[in-house]
Design an enzyme around this catalytic site. Structure first.
Site, PDB file in Angstrom:
ATOM      1  N   GLY A 127      28.075  49.373 -13.876  1.00  0.00           N
ATOM      2  CA  GLY A 127      27.494  48.064 -13.560  1.00  0.00           C
ATOM      3  C   GLY A 127      25.987  48.154 -13.390  1.00  0.00           C
ATOM      4  O   GLY A 127      25.486  48.143 -12.259  1.00  0.00           O
ATOM      5  N   TYR A 128      25.278  48.235 -14.497  1.00  0.00           N
ATOM      6  CA  TYR A 128      23.813  48.251 -14.460  1.00  0.00           C
ATOM      7  C   TYR A 128      23.249  46.896 -14.892  1.00  0.00           C
ATOM      8  O   TYR A 128      22.559  46.220 -14.152  1.00  0.00           O
ATOM      9  CB  TYR A 128      23.272  49.323 -15.409  1.00  0.00           C
ATOM     10  CG  TYR A 128      23.217  50.738 -14.872  1.00  0.00           C
ATOM     11  CD1 TYR A 128      23.974  51.131 -13.784  1.00  0.00           C
ATOM     12  CD2 TYR A 128      22.400  51.686 -15.479  1.00  0.00           C
ATOM     13  CE1 TYR A 128      23.922  52.429 -13.311  1.00  0.00           C
ATOM     14  CE2 TYR A 128      22.337  52.994 -15.004  1.00  0.00           C
ATOM     15  CZ  TYR A 128      23.092  53.360 -13.926  1.00  0.00           C
ATOM     16  OH  TYR A 128      23.034  54.647 -13.468  1.00  0.00           O
ATOM     17  N   SER A 129      23.578  46.496 -16.156  1.00  0.00           N
ATOM     18  CA  SER A 129      22.906  45.336 -16.754  1.00  0.00           C
ATOM     19  C   SER A 129      23.290  44.033 -16.066  1.00  0.00           C
ATOM     20  O   SER A 129      24.429  43.863 -15.613  1.00  0.00           O
ATOM     21  CB  SER A 129      23.277  45.223 -18.233  1.00  0.00           C
ATOM     22  OG  SER A 129      23.030  46.437 -18.882  1.00  0.00           O
ATOM     23  N   GLU A 244      23.864  60.233 -20.206  1.00  0.00           N
ATOM     24  CA  GLU A 244      24.520  59.258 -21.083  1.00  0.00           C
ATOM     25  C   GLU A 244      24.009  59.388 -22.510  1.00  0.00           C
ATOM     26  O   GLU A 244      24.782  59.392 -23.454  1.00  0.00           O
ATOM     27  CB  GLU A 244      24.243  57.842 -20.531  1.00  0.00           C
ATOM     28  CG  GLU A 244      24.801  56.732 -21.388  1.00  0.00           C
ATOM     29  CD  GLU A 244      24.610  55.342 -20.767  1.00  0.00           C
ATOM     30  OE1 GLU A 244      24.374  55.258 -19.548  1.00  0.00           O
ATOM     31  OE2 GLU A 244      24.713  54.362 -21.512  1.00  0.00           O
TER      32      GLU A 244
HETATM   33  C1  LIG Z   1      28.531  46.971 -26.709  1.00  0.00           C
HETATM   34  C2  LIG Z   1      27.715  47.023 -25.460  1.00  0.00           C
HETATM   35  C3  LIG Z   1      28.188  47.736 -24.364  1.00  0.00           C
HETATM   36  C4  LIG Z   1      27.458  47.742 -23.167  1.00  0.00           C
HETATM   37  N1  LIG Z   1      28.002  48.366 -22.072  1.00  0.00           N
HETATM   38  C5  LIG Z   1      27.342  48.301 -20.890  1.00  0.00           C
HETATM   39  C6  LIG Z   1      27.939  48.834 -19.695  1.00  0.00           C
HETATM   40  O1  LIG Z   1      29.051  49.345 -19.716  1.00  0.00           O
HETATM   41  N2  LIG Z   1      27.239  48.716 -18.541  1.00  0.00           N
HETATM   42  C7  LIG Z   1      25.994  48.147 -18.481  1.00  0.00           C
HETATM   43  O2  LIG Z   1      25.407  48.122 -17.402  1.00  0.00           O
HETATM   44  N3  LIG Z   1      25.415  47.632 -19.579  1.00  0.00           N
HETATM   45  C8  LIG Z   1      26.064  47.674 -20.773  1.00  0.00           C
HETATM   46  N4  LIG Z   1      25.497  47.116 -21.911  1.00  0.00           N
HETATM   47  C9  LIG Z   1      24.221  46.422 -21.785  1.00  0.00           C
HETATM   48  C10 LIG Z   1      23.064  47.140 -22.446  1.00  0.00           C
HETATM   49  O3  LIG Z   1      22.673  48.250 -21.695  1.00  0.00           O
HETATM   50  C11 LIG Z   1      21.935  46.113 -22.643  1.00  0.00           C
HETATM   51  O4  LIG Z   1      22.387  45.193 -23.624  1.00  0.00           O
HETATM   52  C12 LIG Z   1      20.648  46.760 -23.096  1.00  0.00           C
HETATM   53  O5  LIG Z   1      20.074  47.492 -22.049  1.00  0.00           O
HETATM   54  C13 LIG Z   1      19.615  45.727 -23.613  1.00  0.00           C
HETATM   55  O6  LIG Z   1      19.424  44.724 -22.672  1.00  0.00           O
HETATM   56  P1  LIG Z   1      19.533  43.172 -23.083  1.00  0.00           P
HETATM   57  O7  LIG Z   1      20.839  42.977 -23.794  1.00  0.00           O
HETATM   58  O8  LIG Z   1      19.292  42.380 -21.846  1.00  0.00           O
HETATM   59  O9  LIG Z   1      18.402  42.930 -24.150  1.00  0.00           O
HETATM   60  P2  LIG Z   1      16.835  42.760 -23.821  1.00  0.00           P
HETATM   61  O10 LIG Z   1      16.419  43.765 -22.824  1.00  0.00           O
HETATM   62  O11 LIG Z   1      16.585  41.331 -23.526  1.00  0.00           O
HETATM   63  O12 LIG Z   1      16.202  43.148 -25.215  1.00  0.00           O
HETATM   64  C14 LIG Z   1      16.107  42.232 -26.298  1.00  0.00           C
HETATM   65  C15 LIG Z   1      15.247  42.873 -27.380  1.00  0.00           C
HETATM   66  O13 LIG Z   1      13.925  43.101 -26.896  1.00  0.00           O
HETATM   67  C16 LIG Z   1      13.565  44.470 -27.073  1.00  0.00           C
HETATM   68  N5  LIG Z   1      12.747  44.933 -25.946  1.00  0.00           N
HETATM   69  C17 LIG Z   1      13.011  44.730 -24.639  1.00  0.00           C
HETATM   70  N6  LIG Z   1      12.058  45.319 -23.868  1.00  0.00           N
HETATM   71  C18 LIG Z   1      11.185  45.913 -24.709  1.00  0.00           C
HETATM   72  C19 LIG Z   1       9.999  46.676 -24.521  1.00  0.00           C
HETATM   73  N7  LIG Z   1       9.524  46.961 -23.308  1.00  0.00           N
HETATM   74  N8  LIG Z   1       9.344  47.130 -25.625  1.00  0.00           N
HETATM   75  C20 LIG Z   1       9.817  46.853 -26.876  1.00  0.00           C
HETATM   76  N9  LIG Z   1      10.931  46.124 -27.106  1.00  0.00           N
HETATM   77  C21 LIG Z   1      11.604  45.654 -26.045  1.00  0.00           C
HETATM   78  C22 LIG Z   1      14.870  45.219 -27.107  1.00  0.00           C
HETATM   79  O14 LIG Z   1      14.761  46.443 -27.787  1.00  0.00           O
HETATM   80  C23 LIG Z   1      15.769  44.237 -27.848  1.00  0.00           C
HETATM   81  O15 LIG Z   1      15.599  44.359 -29.217  1.00  0.00           O
HETATM   82  C24 LIG Z   1      26.206  47.096 -23.105  1.00  0.00           C
HETATM   83  C25 LIG Z   1      25.713  46.419 -24.221  1.00  0.00           C
HETATM   84  C26 LIG Z   1      26.450  46.369 -25.382  1.00  0.00           C
HETATM   85  C27 LIG Z   1      25.907  45.604 -26.571  1.00  0.00           C
END
Ligand SMILES: Cc1cc2nc3c(=O)[nH]c(=O)nc-3n(C[C@H](O)[C@H](O)[C@H](O)COP(=O)(O)OP(=O)(O)OC[C@H]3O[C@@H](n4cnc5c(N)ncnc54)[C@H](O)[C@@H]3O)c2cc1C
Length: 398
Positions: A127-129, A244
């Site tokens: 539970g991070y995101s 990870e």
């Molecule tokens: C299939 C799947 C499984 C997952 N499982 C888990 C889980 O079990 N537990 C959990 O906690 N999370 C989980 N996640 C969440 C995942 O860690 C996040 O989706 C990821 O960290 C990206 O965050 P976001 O979706 O909010 O996108 P955003 O952070 O909003 O990013 C959107 C876009 O902007 C870009 N971007 C953002 N910041 C920057 C920067 N500083 N510089 C350049 N580009 C940038 C990103 O690369 C991306 O292309 C999962 C996600 C998926 C798709």
């Protein structure tokens, strides 16, 4: 670093190979080969077979039940597991939270959680995101307020893989509002059966249920479930993320896919693509094979510090990028081979006999297309590619 295979390593490889052929539950391998998603019962059965053999957590220190293998043997083991067509272990407990527990947890926490993880009696979720805290994880808002010897937790986690299977979830929560966002974050382990925890499914583009939203409404969590000190959760979280990211390589599984692509492409509906007509396709396959060889060596290099008990460093970001881009390149080839038959399709909807009535469609097309869609997520989860590039740039002082 010496990564050459000794005669003993080769003998070990044969032992592991034979075990997966004769002792591992073959029904699980058959189900995966048929494009079906494994249930929690399947995952537990596979993991408990490995646990009984002492092979479920080879990377853990020996004192906690690890196998005490060299880096090379761990690599061989992963290769043979994937060559056998067996599923990778569910990583959240075994690979992610366990190293945090045995590195930063109290003795009571180790006694309470590690044994159950090692015996595959409990499953964990990460539970991070949160809705507005993905890449910018330190912006997370899920709140934990102290109330006597408990925290009261309210907020929401999103994209939580396999939370619908999980008995426990490890969460980053906000315990104070410091000017530096990272400083007010605490690492809490929460029992999923606690009143106020609700799991809501998210169906992904491949049609599957892998992800969830997890809502916490006034959830009471005993203080003894906190790992380490209040406010130091970010330090533990970073430790975990490096573990990870080294777990993403899966070179053998990708090689298996390449082997199947070659087999399919010899008899593709549009002719032998490994022959004269398939120049462009052959080039793409060769590019993928070259990438996989370099990924294999990079992974071994990044894992080398583990041999002396150190955590993997920021090089794991290189693996994350290379492995996930390679995974996407492989599944794109399935899509290319399937041509007009590449439609979104989720085999589980139709049961184990999903091929009946679809004889005109090449058997690989449906699972290949589903894996193409799901693999799009790999360059997002575990830290998006752009974010990994930022980490590498910082390391290089750019
Ligand atoms: C299939 C799947 C499984 C997952 N499982 C888990 C889980 O079990 N537990 C959990 O906690 N999370 C989980 N996640 C969440 C995942 O860690 C996040 O989706 C990821 O960290 C990206 O965050 P976001 O979706 O909010 O996108 P955003 O952070 O909003 O990013 C959107 C876009 O902007 C870009 N971007 C953002 N910041 C920057 C920067 N500083 N510089 C350049 N580009 C940038 C990103 O690369 C991306 O292309 C999962 C996600 C998926 C798709």
């Amino acid at each position: 670093m010496n990564i050459s295979m000794s005669a003993e390593d080769e003998a070990f490889r044969q032992e592991v190979r034979a075990w997966f052929r004769s002792e591992y539950p073959q029904a699980i391998i058959a189900k995966l080969a048929n494009g079906q998603t494994l249930t929690k019962t399947d995952l537990v059965a596979g993991e408990q077979a490995m646990s009984a053999k002492g092979w479920l957590a080879p990377g853990w220190p020996k004192d906690y039940g690890g196998a005490g293998w060299s880096v090379t043997r761990r690599f061989i083991f992963d290769e043979e597991l994937e060559n056998a067509g067996a599923p990778n272990v569910s990583p959240m407990g075994l690979l992610y939270v366990a190293p945090v527990i045995y590195t930063f947890g109290t003795q009571a926490q180790k006694d309470r959680w590690l044994g159950d993880i090692l015996a595959s009696r409990t499953f964990w979720a990460q539970g991070y995101s949160e809705p507005e805290a993905g890449s910018d994880l330190a912006s997370l808002r899920m709140r934990a307020e102290r109330d006597g010897d408990h925290y009261v937790v309210s907020g929401e986690k999103i994209w939580t893989s396999d939370a619908h299977y999980a008995d426990w979830i490890f969460c980053l929560v906000r315990t104070s509002d410091e000017p530096k966002k990272q400083a007010g974050i605490t690492f809490l382990c929460i029992d999923m059966t606690t009143p106020g925890v609700a799991v809501k499914p998210i169906i992904t583009i491949d049609g599957g249920h892998h992800l969830n939203r997890v809502v916490f409404d006034q959830v009471r969590v005993p203080m003894e479930n906190r790992i380490g000190e209040e406010g130091l959760g970010w330090t533990y979280a970073r430790h975990l993320l490096n573990h990870e990211r080294t777990s993403y390589a899966h070179v053998a599984a990708k090689r298996r896919q390449v082997a199947s692509l070659k087999e399919i492409s010899r008899a593709a509906p549009w002719g032998d693509l490994l022959g004269e007509a398939g120049g462009a396709f052959r080039r793409k396959l060769a590019e993928v094979e070259i990438t996989l060889t370099s990924l294999e060596f990079t992974t071994l290099r990044a894992l080398a510090p583990l041999a002396s008990g150190e955590a993997p460093g920021d090089e794991s970001s290189i693996i994350k990028i290379a492995a996930t881009e390679a995974a996407q390149a492989v599944t794109e080839l399935y899509l290319e081979l399937a041509g007009p038959y590449a439609q979104p399709f989720f085999a589980d909807r139709y049961g184990p006999d999903w091929r009946a009535g679809l004889e005109t469609i090449p058997a690989f097309a449906a699972p290949g297309t589903a894996s193409y869609f799901f693999t799009r997520a790999q360059t997002i989860y575990g830290g998006a590619t752009e974010v990994q590039k930022n980490i590498i740039a910082r390391q290089l002082g750019i």
